[in-house]
Design a protein around this motif. Sequence first.
Motif, PDB file in Angstrom:
ATOM      1  N   TYR A  45      22.055  35.620  34.558  1.00  0.00           N
ATOM      2  CA  TYR A  45      21.627  35.801  33.016  1.00  0.00           C
ATOM      3  C   TYR A  45      21.743  37.057  32.650  1.00  0.00           C
ATOM      4  N   THR A  46      21.282  38.652  32.274  1.00  0.00           N
ATOM      5  CA  THR A  46      21.182  39.841  32.470  1.00  0.00           C
ATOM      6  C   THR A  46      21.046  40.740  30.969  1.00  0.00           C
ATOM      7  N   CYS A  47      20.278  39.637  30.002  1.00  0.00           N
ATOM      8  CA  CYS A  47      19.280  39.561  29.738  1.00  0.00           C
ATOM      9  C   CYS A  47      19.377  38.822  28.052  1.00  0.00           C
ATOM     10  N   ALA A  48      18.408  39.168  27.384  1.00  0.00           N
ATOM     11  CA  ALA A  48      18.397  37.670  26.775  1.00  0.00           C
ATOM     12  C   ALA A  48      17.544  38.243  25.467  1.00  0.00           C
ATOM     13  N   ILE A  49      17.613  37.593  24.356  1.00  0.00           N
ATOM     14  CA  ILE A  49      17.592  37.940  23.160  1.00  0.00           C
ATOM     15  C   ILE A  49      15.965  37.262  21.763  1.00  0.00           C
ATOM     16  N   THR A  50      15.321  37.384  21.526  1.00  0.00           N
ATOM     17  CA  THR A  50      14.422  36.882  20.770  1.00  0.00           C
ATOM     18  C   THR A  50      13.784  37.473  19.932  1.00  0.00           C
ATOM     19  N   ARG A  51      12.714  36.704  19.256  1.00  0.00           N
ATOM     20  CA  ARG A  51      12.978  37.574  17.291  1.00  0.00           C
ATOM     21  C   ARG A  51      11.203  37.200  17.193  1.00  0.00           C
ATOM     22  N   GLY A  52      10.292  37.598  16.726  1.00  0.00           N
ATOM     23  CA  GLY A  52       9.541  38.053  16.304  1.00  0.00           C
ATOM     24  C   GLY A  52       8.676  36.981  15.595  1.00  0.00           C
ATOM     25  N   ILE A  53       7.427  36.041  15.089  1.00  0.00           N
ATOM     26  CA  ILE A  53       6.900  35.409  14.492  1.00  0.00           C
ATOM     27  C   ILE A  53       6.496  36.149  12.901  1.00  0.00           C
ATOM     28  N   PRO A  54       7.309  35.640  11.862  1.00  0.00           N
ATOM     29  CA  PRO A  54       6.792  36.331  11.166  1.00  0.00           C
ATOM     30  C   PRO A  54       5.511  35.315   9.915  1.00  0.00           C
ATOM     31  N   ASP A  55       4.402  35.813   9.306  1.00  0.00           N
ATOM     32  CA  ASP A  55       3.835  35.420   8.584  1.00  0.00           C
ATOM     33  C   ASP A  55       3.860  33.926   8.130  1.00  0.00           C
TER      34      ASP A  55
END
Length: 336
Positions: A45-55
């Motif tokens: 694996y060379t990269c990952a995608i994550t995302r923030g947590i909304p209110d």
Amino acid sequence: IAFISSPSIISELLATGYRSTMIIRTSFRRLLRGASLQQQLKRSYTCAITRGIPDSFVQALSSKSDPQITISVPKAREEHAEYVSFMRSAVPTVHLPASEQHPDCPFVEDAAVVIGNRAVICRIGADSRKGEVGPIREALSQLGLEIVEMANECESATVDGGDVLHPVTSFGGDFANRQPSTSVGRYLFVGLSGRTNMDGVKVLDEAFRGYKGGIEVIAVPIPDITESGALHLKSIVTHVDENTLLVPSGRLGDEVLAAMKAEERGFDAIRLPDIAACNVVAINGVVMASPTECKESTAIFETGMNQRGYKIKYIPNIEYAKCDGAMTCRSILLDI
């Protein structure tokens, strides 16, 4: 495993709005030039995608009906910060901003199925979540991946990425005694759940059947969440490598292994009493898992990982479990 862990480069690219795919690819090549030949050969694996947590995460979809079960957004953000920090220590990580309009947006796994340079953008099973895929599509496109739109292939198809299990081996363990592994994975198991249907399985089959030498796409019926407590296939079973699965003890695990024809296809199954302990993220020689109060599960799991030469990283998943979320839900792993 930190030889390409330079998230600042990815952050700079995000800040420019992904102006150039070529810039991103050049950045990865620049990162790899600093690694030894042995490290480059053993990368997976060379990269990952994550995302923030909304209110709005407190409104995330959940099968839990108990009003006493409430999500703490501050605690969820603390847990997620540890999760993202680990990802960044392993690979460059594209961390996308949260969307207040989409409470479930941190569960990026459901938005796409990615193998190599091909990404199928899913039609997520829950109508309220379909708008989550836009930023994921944009990120994958700007990273230079070939995009297949499930919605264009079949308007009735639905797939949650959490129902898609692609057992692969990513390098790790004792490098001195372990052969490099860059396996594509022979099988793509797709759970038929309340979120994923047979039309969706067919789209994935068309996308990946002849890809990278051929991947067999296999539909796996799973019990309804009201019976099993499991939302997705990967709520029940995940992989450690291309030969090893983590599966719960008991009837549910037996049924899923039988549906997968796992033994016939050459898989070893590590059986754990705690179903939640069966959901892990295996990335480049480290297995990320959530702690369990079941001592028997911990002992079996740690023995199995030690025997196979994998390191373990424990990260809490308390707040996400309240809305049926597991460790795999919060990231998309890429090999580009």
